[in-house]
Design a protein around this motif. Sequence first.
Motif, mmCIF file in Angstrom:
data_model
loop_
_atom_site.group_PDB
_atom_site.id
_atom_site.type_symbol
_atom_site.label_atom_id
_atom_site.label_comp_id
_atom_site.label_asym_id
_atom_site.label_seq_id
_atom_site.Cartn_x
_atom_site.Cartn_y
_atom_site.Cartn_z
ATOM 1 N N UNK A 179 -0.295 31.418 46.120
ATOM 2 C CA UNK A 179 0.172 30.365 47.015
ATOM 3 C C UNK A 179 0.758 29.195 46.230
ATOM 4 N N UNK A 180 0.122 28.832 45.129
ATOM 5 C CA UNK A 180 0.667 27.756 44.295
ATOM 6 C C UNK A 180 2.023 28.143 43.726
ATOM 7 N N UNK A 181 2.174 29.394 43.312
ATOM 8 C CA UNK A 181 3.466 29.879 42.806
ATOM 9 C C UNK A 181 4.523 29.764 43.893
ATOM 10 N N UNK A 182 4.166 30.161 45.105
ATOM 11 C CA UNK A 182 5.101 30.092 46.232
ATOM 12 C C UNK A 182 5.572 28.662 46.468
ATOM 13 N N UNK A 183 4.635 27.727 46.486
ATOM 14 C CA UNK A 183 4.999 26.333 46.744
ATOM 15 C C UNK A 183 5.809 25.757 45.582
ATOM 16 N N UNK A 192 9.295 27.019 45.902
ATOM 17 C CA UNK A 192 9.932 26.422 47.082
ATOM 18 C C UNK A 192 10.537 25.052 46.791
ATOM 19 N N UNK A 193 10.042 24.369 45.775
ATOM 20 C CA UNK A 193 10.591 23.056 45.434
ATOM 21 C C UNK A 193 12.059 23.146 45.028
ATOM 22 N N UNK A 194 12.468 24.280 44.486
ATOM 23 C CA UNK A 194 13.857 24.455 44.058
ATOM 24 C C UNK A 194 14.625 25.472 44.900
ATOM 25 N N UNK A 195 13.927 26.139 45.816
ATOM 26 C CA UNK A 195 14.567 27.177 46.632
ATOM 27 C C UNK A 195 14.112 27.029 48.083
ATOM 28 N N UNK A 196 14.941 26.400 48.888
ATOM 29 C CA UNK A 196 14.562 26.094 50.263
ATOM 30 C C UNK A 196 14.374 27.339 51.120
#
Length: 227
Positions: A68-72, A75-79
Amino acid sequence: MYALYIANKNYSSWSLRPWVLLKTLGIEFDERFVPFLQGSSYEEFRKFSPTGLVPCLVDGDLTVWDSLAITEYVAEDHSSVWPADRAARAWARSATAEMHSGFSALRNICGMNVGVRVRMHEISAALQANLDRLDELWGEGLSRFGGPFLAGETFTAVDAFFCPVAFRIQTYGLELGEKSMAYSQRLLTVPAMKEWYQAGLAETIRDEPHDAEIALAGTLMEDLRAV
């Protein structure tokens, strides 16, 4: 470029989540495969992961662990990781977090093992409760946001987090409602899922603790893995 550390594709449900997400969204990464070791993988995995667990993502000098941390982080650079619509995004995050922390009976009884087919000894009350909730959750997302994926037209993180469940349904012959079964089959046809599945079948490495879970859950009916 990201470096994503994963373990065996046949067994590692946690590794599958960020892997299938990055693959499906076309986000480039370098795959670092480190297989499970007999006994304990902790010391080997500690060479790249603070917890001694996979998955683990390395981005330059930064290390991010936990799916989950990897996903978030990504997501900071890939909307495209999360739905664009705010309501869909809030629902997707909630459903993802529920999968990340819940469904313990499904996880513990039906360990991921993509290359085999198992006839269950029984469906316990706890497992049935998980399946009922899964059916409810998937039905809500598909109905509310119109499908074909859980939060709308495109594959996002919430779908990635349920990809291991699609493999479990296939492996153990689990049954859900018609709409949920169709969604599960849809996940299996995602190109990245097909790629992961074929790689899992080709693996010749066996992890005894994972394979021992089969006898506890049911009867092995078919083993499709390479010898």
